[in-house]
Design an enzyme around this catalytic site. Structure first.
Site, short mmCIF file in Angstrom:
data_model
loop_
_atom_site.label_atom_id
_atom_site.label_comp_id
_atom_site.label_asym_id
_atom_site.label_seq_id
_atom_site.Cartn_x
_atom_site.Cartn_y
_atom_site.Cartn_z
N ALA A 142 62.10 40.73 76.13
CA ALA A 142 61.84 41.30 74.73
C ALA A 142 60.30 41.85 74.61
O ALA A 142 59.39 41.90 73.90
CB ALA A 142 61.74 40.05 73.78
N ARG A 195 61.73 54.48 71.37
CA ARG A 195 62.50 55.36 70.61
C ARG A 195 62.66 55.03 69.20
O ARG A 195 63.31 55.65 68.15
CB ARG A 195 64.16 55.00 71.36
CG ARG A 195 64.21 56.19 72.45
CD ARG A 195 65.45 55.51 73.58
NE ARG A 195 65.29 54.46 74.11
CZ ARG A 195 66.18 53.44 74.71
NH1 ARG A 195 67.36 54.27 74.71
NH2 ARG A 195 65.88 52.36 75.30
N LYS A 226 59.85 46.49 68.93
CA LYS A 226 61.17 46.96 68.60
C LYS A 226 61.72 45.52 68.19
O LYS A 226 62.67 45.45 67.08
CB LYS A 226 61.81 47.51 69.83
CG LYS A 226 63.32 47.68 69.46
CD LYS A 226 64.08 48.61 70.56
CE LYS A 226 64.44 47.71 71.66
NZ LYS A 226 65.22 48.54 72.64
N GLN A 264 55.04 39.71 80.26
CA GLN A 264 54.99 40.85 81.26
C GLN A 264 54.00 41.80 80.77
O GLN A 264 53.74 42.44 79.82
CB GLN A 264 56.33 41.77 81.00
CG GLN A 264 56.45 42.81 81.80
CD GLN A 264 57.70 43.82 81.49
OE1 GLN A 264 58.16 43.78 80.47
NE2 GLN A 264 58.35 44.45 82.42
N TYR A 305 56.40 37.42 28.06
CA TYR A 305 56.10 36.71 29.21
C TYR A 305 55.87 35.18 29.14
O TYR A 305 55.07 34.92 28.23
CB TYR A 305 54.74 37.54 29.56
CG TYR A 305 53.86 36.55 30.83
CD1 TYR A 305 54.79 36.59 32.06
CD2 TYR A 305 52.94 35.97 30.65
CE1 TYR A 305 54.19 35.80 33.15
CE2 TYR A 305 52.28 35.31 31.83
CZ TYR A 305 52.94 35.29 33.04
OH TYR A 305 52.44 34.50 33.93
N ASN A 321 63.54 29.30 19.81
CA ASN A 321 63.79 30.82 19.81
C ASN A 321 62.35 31.51 20.04
O ASN A 321 61.50 31.20 19.19
CB ASN A 321 64.27 30.98 18.44
CG ASN A 321 64.84 32.81 18.45
OD1 ASN A 321 64.28 33.48 18.98
ND2 ASN A 321 66.17 32.54 17.88
N TYR A 362 45.94 32.73 31.29
CA TYR A 362 44.92 32.82 32.37
C TYR A 362 43.74 33.42 31.51
O TYR A 362 43.85 34.26 30.82
CB TYR A 362 45.67 34.05 33.36
CG TYR A 362 44.45 34.30 34.54
CD1 TYR A 362 44.09 33.10 35.22
CD2 TYR A 362 43.82 35.61 34.65
CE1 TYR A 362 43.15 33.58 36.35
CE2 TYR A 362 43.11 35.72 35.94
CZ TYR A 362 42.81 34.53 36.65
OH TYR A 362 41.93 34.85 37.67
C1 UD1 Z 1 69.40 48.91 79.04
C2 UD1 Z 1 70.15 49.05 80.45
C3 UD1 Z 1 71.35 49.79 80.36
C4 UD1 Z 1 72.28 49.18 79.15
C5 UD1 Z 1 71.48 48.93 77.82
C6 UD1 Z 1 72.28 48.02 77.03
C7 UD1 Z 1 68.38 48.80 82.28
C8 UD1 Z 1 67.73 49.80 82.92
N1 UD1 Z 1 69.25 49.55 81.30
O1 UD1 Z 1 68.93 49.99 78.57
O2 UD1 Z 1 72.20 49.81 81.32
O3 UD1 Z 1 73.40 49.99 78.86
O4 UD1 Z 1 70.17 48.01 78.17
O5 UD1 Z 1 71.67 47.70 75.72
O6 UD1 Z 1 68.32 47.92 82.16
N2 UD1 Z 1 62.30 45.17 78.13
C9 UD1 Z 1 61.40 44.48 78.87
N3 UD1 Z 1 60.46 45.09 79.48
C10 UD1 Z 1 60.54 46.23 79.92
C11 UD1 Z 1 61.64 47.15 79.62
C12 UD1 Z 1 62.56 46.53 78.64
O7 UD1 Z 1 61.18 43.25 78.23
O8 UD1 Z 1 59.63 46.78 80.87
C13 UD1 Z 1 63.33 44.70 77.32
C14 UD1 Z 1 63.28 45.31 75.95
O9 UD1 Z 1 62.42 44.81 75.00
C15 UD1 Z 1 64.74 45.33 75.48
C16 UD1 Z 1 65.64 45.13 76.95
O10 UD1 Z 1 64.46 44.86 77.87
O11 UD1 Z 1 65.02 44.14 74.98
C17 UD1 Z 1 66.40 46.37 77.47
O12 UD1 Z 1 65.39 47.51 77.27
P1 UD1 Z 1 65.78 48.97 76.85
O13 UD1 Z 1 64.49 49.70 77.09
O14 UD1 Z 1 66.16 48.73 75.28
O15 UD1 Z 1 66.98 49.21 77.98
P2 UD1 Z 1 67.78 50.29 77.23
O16 UD1 Z 1 67.36 51.81 77.71
O17 UD1 Z 1 68.63 49.90 76.24
CA CA Z 2 68.31 48.46 74.54
#
Ligand code: UD1
Ligand code: CA
Length: 449
Positions: A11, A17, A24, A73, A365, A376, A386
């Site tokens: 997460a 995007r 997100k 991370q 009110y 009524n 107030y």
């Molecule tokens: C990823 C998969 C893709 C799959 C899709 C399914 C990879 C490279 N790709 O793509 O194959 O089809 O999910 O939904 O894994 N996150 C981190 N740290 C990071 C990057 C991401 O914690 O550095 C977490 C994001 O918060 C997210 C999850 O990992 O919850 C997936 O990352 P996201 O960037 O959404 O991957 P997709 O491009 O959707």
């Molecule tokens: Ca995703």
């Protein structure tokens, strides 16, 4: 002995995007952050541990679920790098690794994956799905014998590979062994996004002769990832649809489920009719035989049997049996009305108890008040609760009649069976059974033109 299951939820991604300042996984779907649906689905399996990989401190702050642990991370360098942060933390024998952006995930999907993983004896099992329009999902590449050998991200895929309709859901079940953590440490970032891809585990495992399997989830909607505002809206639509279906299954009549906004956890009794434009939010309970909407916003409130709420807003309010609210009423926190009360047009009630059979039909009110039975309340009546510093209470006894356009200056007690003349400003207590007038006497003068 049964294996212990641990869950690691990724997460920490930037969620570029979404084009939003907010992390997100904290964007809400039907009133809850996306990631909390993932947590609920995982927790239903009673895992030994639930670890979240996070970067934005707002994520742990926003989550009230118990028994979560967090690893940071420091920089979002990819899903593989994200999982690596949990090295040395996870102790369970089998790990479920999953993205934090799957708001429609249900526990059965995960239970099935674990079963298939353990049944096949694979070291790594990828949950895939078959979708007609695979879009930006990673493609599952299989060899001539149908074994998964690689996952290729859409941005790195050849045009042939882009045509593959079996894609990666991002959910994996994997043995918690040294090989996993070593493979993660050895990931490269030679790809279009310059990121450490978790998906590269599939080829690393295959090359090392370890068992990899990919099993398809039966319902792709349940594992849809949310990456954009448009997907967020779609997830909301699907989730509301699920809640609506379940309520209709229990005998609720919904005129137009698609324009009805329901959050998971709301309760609605049978034979209640829900009209379009109704929002039922939070811990809301609606009894049987009610008529709700059109256009009602009801949050953390209770509406009891046989009541009616039209074009109105209710927040932490209670409407007891057989009452009617609206059109255009606002019941604010602590409003407790009924049974058989009528709250009509442009009436606002806050922190007040209004007892059986009382009517406040128009433009009123009522704040910080205790109003008895069969009262009524005339149009335009207001409690002046107030004084600029503190709030004061107004008490009105049973069967009183408050004339139109009365100002009740609190603190104030009006006894039972009183009559207050229209247009009064009442500043002193009124004894039971009396008539009170608090207005200037009308004068009539000759006109001098
Ligand atoms: C990823 C998969 C893709 C799959 C899709 C399914 C990879 C490279 N790709 O793509 O194959 O089809 O999910 O939904 O894994 N996150 C981190 N740290 C990071 C990057 C991401 O914690 O550095 C977490 C994001 O918060 C997210 C999850 O990992 O919850 C997936 O990352 P996201 O960037 O959404 O991957 P997709 O491009 O959707
Ligand atoms: Ca995703």
């Amino acid at each position: 002995m049964e294996r212990t299951i641990g869950a690691i939820i990724l997460a920490a991604g930037k969620g570029t995007r979404m084009r939003s300042k907010r992390a997100k996984v904290l964007h809400p779907v039907c009133g809850r952050p996306i990631v909390s649906y993932v947590i609920s689905a995982v927790k239903a399996l009673s895992p030994a541990e639930v670890i979240l990989v996070v970067s934005d401190p707002a994520v742990p702050e926003a989550l009230s679920e118990e028994g979560l642990s967090f690893v940071e991370q420091p920089e979002p360098l990819g899903t593989g790098h994200a999982l690596l942060q949990a090295k040395g933390r996870a102790t369970a024998q089998t790990l479920l690794v999953l993205p934090g952006d799957l708001p429609l995930l249900t526990p059965d999907v995960l239970a099935e994956l674990i079963d298939r993983h353990e049944g096949s004896g694979a070291d790594l099992t990828v949950l895939s799905m078959i979708v007609p329009a695979p879009g930006s999902y990673g493609r599952i590449v299989r060899d001539s014998e149908g074994r998964p050998v690689r996952i290729v991200e859409a941005r790195d895929a050849s045009s042939d590979e882009l045509g593959i309709t079996e894609v990666n859901t991002g959910i994996y079940c994997v043995k918690n062994e040294d090989f996993l953590w070593e493979a993660l440490s050895g990931l490269g970032a030679e790809n279009a996004q310059r990121e450490y891809y978790l998906t590269d585990l599939v080829s690393l495992y295959t090359q090392a002769g370890k068992g990899v399997s990919a099993v398809a989830a039966p319902d792709p909607d349940a594992v849809m990832g949310v990456n954009s505002q448009s997907e967020l809206a779609r997830a909301g639509r699907l989730l509301r649809g699920r809640v609506a279906e379940a309520l209709m299954e229990q005998g609720v009549r919904m005129i137009d489920p698609e324009s009805t906004y329901l959050e998971p956890g709301v309760e609605v009794g049978r034979d209640t009719v829900i009209h379009p434009g109704t929002h039922l939010r939070g811990a809301t309970r609606i009894g049987e035989d009610c008529e709700i909407g059109p256009d009602a916003w009801i949050e953390d409130s209770t509406v009891e049997k046989g009541s009616r709420v039209r074009y109105s807003v209710l927040e932490r309010a209670r409407v007891r049996e057989g009452s009617s609210v609206g059109p255009y009423a606002h019941l604010r926190p602590g409003a407790d009305i009924g049974p058989n009360v009528r709250i009509g047009n442009f009436v606002e009630v806050k922190a007040s108890r209004i007892r059986q059979g009382t009517k406040a039909g128009h433009l009123t009110y009522i704040g910080d008040a205790e109003i008895g039975e069969g009262v009524n309340i005339g149009a335009g009546t207001i409690t002046c609760n107030y004084d600029g510093k503190a709030k004061h209470r107004t008490v009105i006894g049973d069967h009183s009649f408050i004339g139109s356009n009365t100002s009740l200056v609190a603190p104030l007690t009006i006894g039972e069976g009183t009559v207050i003349g229209a247009g009064s400003t009442i500043t002193e207590d009124v004894p039971p059974g009396t008539l009170a007038l608090g207005r200037a006497r009308q004068v009539i003068k000759e006109r001098k033109d």
